[in-house]
Design an enzyme around this catalytic site. Structure first.
Site, PDB file in Angstrom:
ATOM      1  CG  HIS B 124      -4.401   6.183  -4.133  1.00  0.00           C
ATOM      2  ND1 HIS B 124      -5.549   5.427  -4.199  1.00  0.00           N
ATOM      3  CD2 HIS B 124      -4.774   7.443  -4.447  1.00  0.00           C
ATOM      4  CE1 HIS B 124      -6.565   6.201  -4.546  1.00  0.00           C
ATOM      5  NE2 HIS B 124      -6.135   7.431  -4.696  1.00  0.00           N
ATOM      6  CG  ASP B 201      -0.522   3.253  -8.239  1.00  0.00           C
ATOM      7  OD1 ASP B 201      -0.780   3.756  -9.359  1.00  0.00           O
ATOM      8  OD2 ASP B 201      -1.152   3.537  -7.208  1.00  0.00           O
TER       9      ASP B 201
END
Ligand SMILES: Cc1ncc(COP(=O)(O)O)c(C=O)c1O
Ligand SMILES: Cc1ncc(COP(=O)(O)O)c(C=O)c1O
Lengths: 153, 410, 410, 153
Positions: B124, B201
């Site tokens: 991301h 993440d």
């Protein structure tokens, strides 16, 4: 909100006339602890002595600024640990910590904590627990620093 | 269908928004949960109860409301610590979202010329840009794992990437675009061999998998509140205490100090050191309630549900001519987000057509431009499910895609 | 009493928490509003309505919920822009609190050796520590205005402080400890003469004064949501567009980019450039409702109310033997926060005694250690009012202080 | 949700066969615009010519990636501005912007916007307004860049 269980007479007495207050020589470690949330501060010195029977807390001297609970706690703590074997003193720290974190559910042992049992009511006031613990934490920190130096006087 | 949550009807009743009727009388079909999840009543109620009865600032306020507020806030920290199986509650730092958490690490982790940071092509943007900024600032080098055609990490050159001098390996646990579940424990093991720390993440993992920071041996793990049925305005950084203790502060201000003089300040211990200013109190309380909620349903059960729904979705998409799925085709290798192309219709137009039938999906680059580029597409359509998603909603999506094809005559 | 809000009873009904009964059957007397304000029902309802009916991620989501959510979020930005009389809505950046907003400026504003930053001795830690970190990092010099014995800024050495080379003058509009309202327009004028930018911390001003960024000619203004009857988890940075455009980004990640490749990224225009990741959406909507609410009551009317209550409080304190007020004694020169000492009783003990009667005040350094040090005190007790505060609550406080004196026999 | 008011036949026609697409020489400015939220992109070139009567838009050429709305808009925009006096072209930009920001309340003027009036329905879909504006913004940017250079060919 039982104020009188917080402000026991013993606590107010120690607050008004704290024992062992002031900074003294000799000492092997001095620490400065603050309670960041409220700004209470304590400067604390520890003087340990190695004896054939073990390490003895010869003196604890301090300069504390703070509320009645934190001042009284320093006074009671000094009473309790001065003259004790270091391990005994640290076990009193442990007992006091347990009492304070017990949310009012822990029954204190008067033989171990003496005047310190008056703080049982503090455990029901979460915001004041840190006040009561400030000088105890400073004592433990200082004592362990000396032990780490490996050179008690 | 195997694996579906047994009480799906009951669970759906927990989410008031699922009753929402949209334009044209269509009942909401929410397939955009990887973007943000919907909120159960219990989360909303926890926040309202706090605001109506207990609201006060924390730590610093020692009156009854202050004590109640502090206790609720710190209880949320305990809940998060349990959720992550963190060794210590003090390792749980509240941030405003996953993005801030990643920036916190990227800004404070010591890097210099000759150091290397390794990320992946499926990150991301929030796990790319902070490292671009950090390496640019410090003179360190930024490298990344590429992707296989199946949308998995290409580990074939791992020995070239993870060399001594690599200080940080930062990667996503589950891809928000490809859905891929990465072998994070294995990569952590390899990273630790060369002395790098591993930043995971878990923004897409935390909603749908058991996240055990000790089991995967991560050094830092981040996730975001609004994707785990919690509120916006809150995220989490977990880090190993010794690492967090060693980092310099990030934001300076109230609550993160030990003492302040005009000349100089010193810092409070973790977690306070990294929580400058009034934290998102109501949001932490909402997050705590959210984590209790999904933990009560069970992360293993949610994972099974997501895999069942995803499998059904992949089957359905296979029946629609012209669809190309991006990412693994095997549901067991992925999370509940499926990005795809439909030949001849742009993702925005697909999303628009679906929306006209009450079906909410996401179209665009999903904050993963490099991953899109890797697959030669500029944008994709993504359908993402969660614990409240039903097979009937997947049927509606597939019908909607056929309708779309008709509308655009492809 | 002159100046009180005419509909005080009605206003109090807007705040559900004011019905709260505390330990011992005492009705809440909330005098800690400078720490955080209470929330009116309309703010809570706006957040609940969003969560129950419109929740979706913003910008990126193009379905109906996404459009509704985006519209509500951006409407909040419009509301803030109007509230501040900002020339452009794009100049309004949502942060997580005032602290982050101040850090954003301190981290990104270009500084170097030879440059000077000037702050004041009455700043909140959140407007001290970021500048300590920034000047330390950059080699710039940190200087500050001292305080007069009355608790006002000592401007006698302004010519020495504000010299060419001064790049930033950062100060609070209203002190959270002393209550002092500073002559910010005048200081801005002086700062601009030497080419410095002015950063105003309006955290305590925004709740209770009309804040017009153009009238005072500020360059950056920050405030925090939870003190203006809004939620936690949201703050505001306003900055002049040309300055914000010139600053490098702060946090990197989703939403703040124009485009991202693995090698390099470019940035979106303001405000997005400074809003990385999913913003505090529900919180912005709550803040919008809060600002509508206080604007509807009227900032001039709130200011008059605060001054009336503060005047009454100062009168009351003057009747209590042993009380020393810190800060201006003239209510017209100050905001609705009064810090004081009571001879022989420590502030924590005062707060505890008051709390036993349901009265919530703050005790400690109020994140203003240097200002306390300036007045030779380590901690103080602070009573702070807001638009819902009644004279009867001040009476309860004064009674409580007499009770405290009796209890501690002073 | 009136889909057909969004996807007017004219729009779909332009989408399927865009006018003036592709990048051409000569040009005085080339810009690249993206819609950060969705990733739609356009590269756009402008060729202006100074004439005794004023500056004329001789060519607008572009390479656009994006949805039907953004592609069709580029095509319609090129139709509308090529061959026009620059000021007229910019006033058409202005008219289109007003239409798009009007939330469906603005009545478009067919004399000014021609096929562009088909986008009136887009104004009711806030998320698509940016799609329709992308190439128009790029055109304005490029044209003003040339003007700033002060040296139209
Ligand atoms: C003057 C002032 N500045 C800054 C702040 C920081 O606000 P926050 O904690 O919401 O970031 C406060 C309140 O705590 C304040 O009173
Ligand atoms: C994998 C991944 N990482 C990071 C983020 C960023 O989360 P947030 O926007 O809440 O900071 C997201 C979601 O947007 C995500 O899917």
């Amino acid at each position: 909100m039982d104020l009188d269980s917080l402000y026991q007479e013993i606590i107010l007495d120690h607050y008004r006339s704290p024992h062992h207050a002031g900074l003294r020589d000799p000492f092997e470690a001095e620490v400065h602890h603050v309670n960041p949330t409220c700004g209470d501060e304590v400067t604390l010195r520890v003087h340990l002595e190695d004896t054939p029977a073990g390490t003895v807390v010869r003196d604890v001297s301090y300069d504390a600024e703070g509320c009645s609970i934190s001042q009284a706690s320093a006074s009671v703590m000094a009473d309790l640990v001065i003259g004790q074997d270091l391990d005994v003193a640290l076990s009193k720290h442990e007992a006091f910590l347990t009492l304070m974190q017990g949310k009012g559910q822990v029954e204190p042992d008067e033989d171990v904590l003496e005047d310190g049992i008056a703080f049982a009511g503090v455990a029901k006031f979460p915001a004041r627990v840190k006040c009561a613990l400030l000088s105890w934490m400073a004592f433990k920190d200082a004592a362990l620093q000396v032990r780490a130096q490996g050179e008690p006087a | 269908m195997n694996g579906l949550l047994p009480d799906l009807d009951v669970i759906r009743k927990d989410f008031p928004i699922l009753e929402r009727v949209l334009d044209g009388g269509h009942r909401l079909v929410y397939l955009d949960s990887a973007n943000t999840s919907q909120k159960p009543q219990v989360v909303i109620d926890a926040m309202v109860d706090h605001l109506e009865r207990h609201n006060a600032n924390i730590s610093r306020a020692m009156h009854q409301l202050g004590a109640e507020s502090t206790e609720a806030f710190e209880a949320a920290r305990d809940t998060v610590a349990r959720f992550l199986n963190a060794p210590s509650r003090d390792e749980v730092i509240f941030t405003k979202n996953a993005t801030e958490a990643l920036n916190l690490v990227a800004r404070t982790f010591p890097l210099g010329p000759g150091d290397r940071v390794v990320i992946t092509e499926m990150e991301h943007h929030s796990n790319i840009v902070p490292w671009q900024l950090a390496t640019e600032r410090s003179g360190a080098e930024l490298r990344w794992f590429g992707l296989t055609d199946d949308g998995e990490l290409d580990l074939s050159n791992i020995d070239e990437l993870l060399v001594p001098g690599t200080k940080v390996v930062a990667l996503t646990w589950v891809s928000n675009m490809l859905g891929t579940i990465n072998p994070v424990a294995e990569i952590a093991r390899r990273a630790h061999e060369i002395g790098a720390v591993v930043v995971l993440d878990a923004s897409q993992a935390a909603p749908q998998l058991p996240v055990d920071v000790q089991a995967v041996d991560a050094d830092f793990v981040v996730f975001t509140g609004h994707k785990v049925t919690g509120p916006t305005g809150i995220g989490v950084l977990w880090g190993k205490a010794e690492l967090l203790n060693a980092l310099p502060p990030f934001l300076g201000g109230g609550e993160m100090i030990a003492t302040v003089t005009m000349e100089k300040s010193t810092w409070a211990p973790i977690p306070s050191k990294f929580e400058a200013g009034t934290p998102p109190i109501t949001e932490a309380i909402g997050l705590g309630a959210a984590i209790e909620y999904i933990s009560h349903v069970g992360l293993d059960a949610i994972h099974a549900h997501e895999q069942a729904i995803t499998g059904y979705l992949l089957e359905g998409l296979a029946t629609v001519g012209g669809v190309r799925v991006l990412g693994p085709l095997d549901a067991s290798k992925r999370g509940g987000a499926v990005a795809f192309e439909l030949a001849g219709v742009h993702p925005h137009d697909i999303a628009q057509l679906l929306d006209s039938r009450g079906i909410a999906v996401r179209a665009g680059h999903h904050c993963a431009k490099p991953a899109h580029k890797r697959f030669g597409v500029q944008a994709s359509t993504r359908a993402s499910s969660y614990l409240y998603t039903t097979p009937a909603e997947i049927d509606a999506l597939i019908d909607g895609l056929e309708y779309t094809k008709n509308y655009f005559k492809v």
